[in-house]
Motif scaffolding. Structure first.
Motif, PDB file in Angstrom:
ATOM      1  N   ARG A  93       0.847  -1.203   0.000  1.00 51.66           N
ATOM      2  CA  ARG A  93       0.000   0.000   0.000  1.00 51.66           C
ATOM      3  C   ARG A  93       0.880   1.251   0.000  1.00 51.66           C
ATOM      4  N   GLU A  94       1.959   1.218   0.810  1.00 54.05           N
ATOM      5  CA  GLU A  94       2.867   2.362   0.853  1.00 54.05           C
ATOM      6  C   GLU A  94       3.545   2.570  -0.499  1.00 54.05           C
ATOM      7  N   ARG A  95       3.955   1.473  -1.144  1.00 50.87           N
ATOM      8  CA  ARG A  95       4.576   1.602  -2.465  1.00 50.87           C
ATOM      9  C   ARG A  95       3.598   2.198  -3.480  1.00 50.87           C
ATOM     10  N   ALA A  96       2.365   1.745  -3.421  1.00 46.84           N
ATOM     11  CA  ALA A  96       1.362   2.260  -4.358  1.00 46.84           C
ATOM     12  C   ALA A  96       1.130   3.752  -4.126  1.00 46.84           C
ATOM     13  N   LEU A  97       1.052   4.154  -2.852  1.00 48.83           N
ATOM     14  CA  LEU A  97       0.847   5.574  -2.553  1.00 48.83           C
ATOM     15  C   LEU A  97       2.045   6.407  -3.011  1.00 48.83           C
ATOM     16  N   ASN A  98       3.257   5.876  -2.788  1.00 47.51           N
ATOM     17  CA  ASN A  98       4.460   6.594  -3.246  1.00 47.51           C
ATOM     18  C   ASN A  98       4.473   6.726  -4.762  1.00 47.51           C
ATOM     19  N   ALA A  99       4.108   5.650  -5.445  1.00 45.29           N
ATOM     20  CA  ALA A  99       4.087   5.699  -6.914  1.00 45.29           C
ATOM     21  C   ALA A  99       3.047   6.703  -7.396  1.00 45.29           C
ATOM     22  N   GLU A 100       1.878   6.736  -6.764  1.00 42.44           N
ATOM     23  CA  GLU A 100       0.856   7.701  -7.153  1.00 42.44           C
ATOM     24  C   GLU A 100       1.338   9.136  -6.920  1.00 42.44           C
ATOM     25  N   GLU A 101       2.026   9.344  -5.790  1.00 46.27           N
ATOM     26  CA  GLU A 101       2.531  10.687  -5.494  1.00 46.27           C
ATOM     27  C   GLU A 101       3.574  11.111  -6.537  1.00 46.27           C
ATOM     28  N   GLN A 102       4.498  10.199  -6.868  1.00 46.73           N
ATOM     29  CA  GLN A 102       5.513  10.514  -7.875  1.00 46.73           C
ATOM     30  C   GLN A 102       4.871  10.767  -9.238  1.00 46.73           C
ATOM     31  N   LEU A 103       3.856   9.983  -9.549  1.00 46.57           N
ATOM     32  CA  LEU A 103       3.156  10.158 -10.819  1.00 46.57           C
ATOM     33  C   LEU A 103       2.500  11.534 -10.895  1.00 46.57           C
ATOM     34  N   THR A 104       1.881  11.947  -9.807  1.00 47.98           N
ATOM     35  CA  THR A 104       1.242  13.270  -9.764  1.00 47.98           C
ATOM     36  C   THR A 104       2.284  14.374  -9.930  1.00 47.98           C
ATOM     37  N   SER A 106       5.268  14.155 -11.361  1.00 48.94           N
ATOM     38  CA  SER A 106       5.818  14.194 -12.726  1.00 48.94           C
ATOM     39  C   SER A 106       4.788  14.757 -13.705  1.00 48.94           C
ATOM     40  N   HIS A 107       3.521  14.447 -13.494  1.00 51.89           N
ATOM     41  CA  HIS A 107       2.468  14.988 -14.361  1.00 51.89           C
ATOM     42  C   HIS A 107       2.415  16.516 -14.233  1.00 51.89           C
ATOM     43  N   ASN A 108       2.482  17.013 -12.997  1.00 53.18           N
ATOM     44  CA  ASN A 108       2.462  18.465 -12.787  1.00 53.18           C
ATOM     45  C   ASN A 108       3.695  19.121 -13.406  1.00 53.18           C
ATOM     46  N   GLU A 109       4.865  18.456 -13.264  1.00 51.10           N
ATOM     47  CA  GLU A 109       6.091  18.982 -13.853  1.00 51.10           C
ATOM     48  C   GLU A 109       5.975  19.041 -15.374  1.00 51.10           C
ATOM     49  N   MET A 110       5.386  17.992 -15.976  1.00 46.41           N
ATOM     50  CA  MET A 110       5.196  17.986 -17.431  1.00 46.41           C
ATOM     51  C   MET A 110       4.293  19.131 -17.880  1.00 46.41           C
ATOM     52  N   LEU A 111       3.218  19.326 -17.141  1.00 51.59           N
ATOM     53  CA  LEU A 111       2.304  20.423 -17.497  1.00 51.59           C
ATOM     54  C   LEU A 111       3.017  21.770 -17.402  1.00 51.59           C
ATOM     55  N   ALA A 112       3.818  21.938 -16.358  1.00 46.28           N
ATOM     56  CA  ALA A 112       4.550  23.200 -16.193  1.00 46.28           C
ATOM     57  C   ALA A 112       5.542  23.383 -17.334  1.00 46.28           C
ATOM     58  N   GLN A 113       6.227  22.302 -17.724  1.00 45.94           N
ATOM     59  CA  GLN A 113       7.199  22.392 -18.813  1.00 45.94           C
ATOM     60  C   GLN A 113       6.505  22.707 -20.142  1.00 45.94           C
ATOM     61  N   ARG A 114       5.362  22.080 -20.376  1.00 50.50           N
ATOM     62  CA  ARG A 114       4.632  22.363 -21.615  1.00 50.50           C
ATOM     63  C   ARG A 114       4.176  23.824 -21.665  1.00 50.50           C
ATOM     64  N   HIS A 115       3.724  24.291 -20.515  1.00 48.24           N
ATOM     65  CA  HIS A 115       3.291  25.689 -20.437  1.00 48.24           C
ATOM     66  C   HIS A 115       4.473  26.620 -20.720  1.00 48.24           C
ATOM     67  N   ALA A 159       7.115   5.309 -16.880  1.00 48.18           N
ATOM     68  CA  ALA A 159       7.732   4.341 -15.958  1.00 48.18           C
ATOM     69  C   ALA A 159       7.000   4.341 -14.618  1.00 48.18           C
ATOM     70  N   LEU A 160       6.668   5.535 -14.114  1.00 46.25           N
ATOM     71  CA  LEU A 160       5.935   5.615 -12.845  1.00 46.25           C
ATOM     72  C   LEU A 160       4.534   5.032 -12.981  1.00 46.25           C
ATOM     73  N   GLN A 161       3.916   5.234 -14.140  1.00 43.40           N
ATOM     74  CA  GLN A 161       2.589   4.654 -14.376  1.00 43.40           C
ATOM     75  C   GLN A 161       2.665   3.132 -14.321  1.00 43.40           C
ATOM     76  N   GLU A 162       3.714   2.557 -14.927  1.00 41.92           N
ATOM     77  CA  GLU A 162       3.882   1.102 -14.909  1.00 41.92           C
ATOM     78  C   GLU A 162       4.130   0.608 -13.495  1.00 41.92           C
ATOM     79  N   ARG A 163       4.958   1.346 -12.719  1.00 39.08           N
ATOM     80  CA  ARG A 163       5.208   0.952 -11.335  1.00 39.08           C
ATOM     81  C   ARG A 163       3.927   0.993 -10.511  1.00 39.08           C
ATOM     82  N   LEU A 164       3.109   2.023 -10.761  1.00 38.78           N
ATOM     83  CA  LEU A 164       1.846   2.134 -10.036  1.00 38.78           C
ATOM     84  C   LEU A 164       0.938   0.955 -10.367  1.00 38.78           C
ATOM     85  N   GLU A 165       0.859   0.604 -11.652  1.00 37.26           N
ATOM     86  CA  GLU A 165       0.040  -0.545 -12.047  1.00 37.26           C
ATOM     87  C   GLU A 165       0.543  -1.820 -11.389  1.00 37.26           C
ATOM     88  N   GLY A 166       1.874  -1.979 -11.337  1.00 36.62           N
ATOM     89  CA  GLY A 166       2.454  -3.155 -10.696  1.00 36.62           C
ATOM     90  C   GLY A 166       2.124  -3.201  -9.213  1.00 36.62           C
TER      91      GLY A 166
END
Length: 198
Positions: A93-104, A106-115, A159-166
């Motif tokens: 459960r902790e790994r899944a939460l960490n992966a979700e946090e990292q995914l969020t 990285s997603h926010n960072e991508m949006l900022a970079q695109r902007h 990669a983080l999405q795959e880790r979260l799925e795993g």
């Protein structure tokens, strides 16, 4: 010459001593098996104590000792199994939460970079019309660097999405395994115990 009642009394006393000796050996065997983490079953106890399985079934005191030992062993095993399962489940459960946090993140960072790229592209177009060639070249280079950074962040995001799925898959497996163990525990409990617990 001894009388028949005296012989009967002597024989009865001898049988009582034998029975008492067997009960002591049964208690000792149960204690040894517990210390050795051996399997607490009627045959194992009988073999270790040097008594017959029939004695353990027919003698009320021996039957009570065995029943208490087996019940205690099962409840201890159930506790250990439950604790181990909870530890593993908490880890996943902790790994899944960490992966979700990292995914969020990285997603926010991508949006900022695109902007940021969008802003720079707009500035580049504006500057092309009023700035000499080398400034345009510098902005073009910066734009290329930013595009590469976006590509890198996209790969990290995948990669983080795959880790979260795993992690989610492992958590589902652990929950299914827990349900199977609980079902096995319920099947192993005597029917009277199961009814009272429900």
């Amino acid at each position: 010459m001894t009388s028949a009642p005296d012989q009967t009394a002597v024989a009865t006393a001898a049988r009582r001593r034998q029975t008492q000796d067997k009960l002591v050996r049964v208690e000792k065997a149960i204690g040894q098996l517990r210390r050795e983490r051996g399997r607490l079953a009627v045959r194992a106890i009988a073999q270790r104590a040097g008594v017959s399985a029939t004695f353990l079934y027919e003698n009320a005191d021996a039957r009570g000792l065995v029943r208490a030992a087996v019940t205690d062993s099962k409840s201890r095993h159930d506790r250990v199994t439950r604790d181990e399962h909870e530890r593993v489940e908490a880890s996943w459960r902790e790994r899944a939460l960490n992966a979700e946090e990292q995914l969020t993140l990285s997603h926010n960072e991508m949006l900022a970079q695109r902007h940021r790229i969008g802003e720079l592209m707009g500035q580049l177009r504006d500057l092309e019309q009023m700035v000499p060639g080398e400034s345009v070249q510098r902005l073009t280079t910066e734009n290329i660097i930013l595009k590469r950074r976006v590509q890198q962040l996209s790969q990290e995001h995948r990669a983080l999405q795959e880790r979260l799925e795993g992690a989610r898959s492992n958590l589902r497996f652990a929950e299914k395994h827990n349900a199977d163990l609980e079902a096995q525990i319920l099947e192993l409990q005597p029917s009277g115990t199961r009814c009272s617990s429900q």
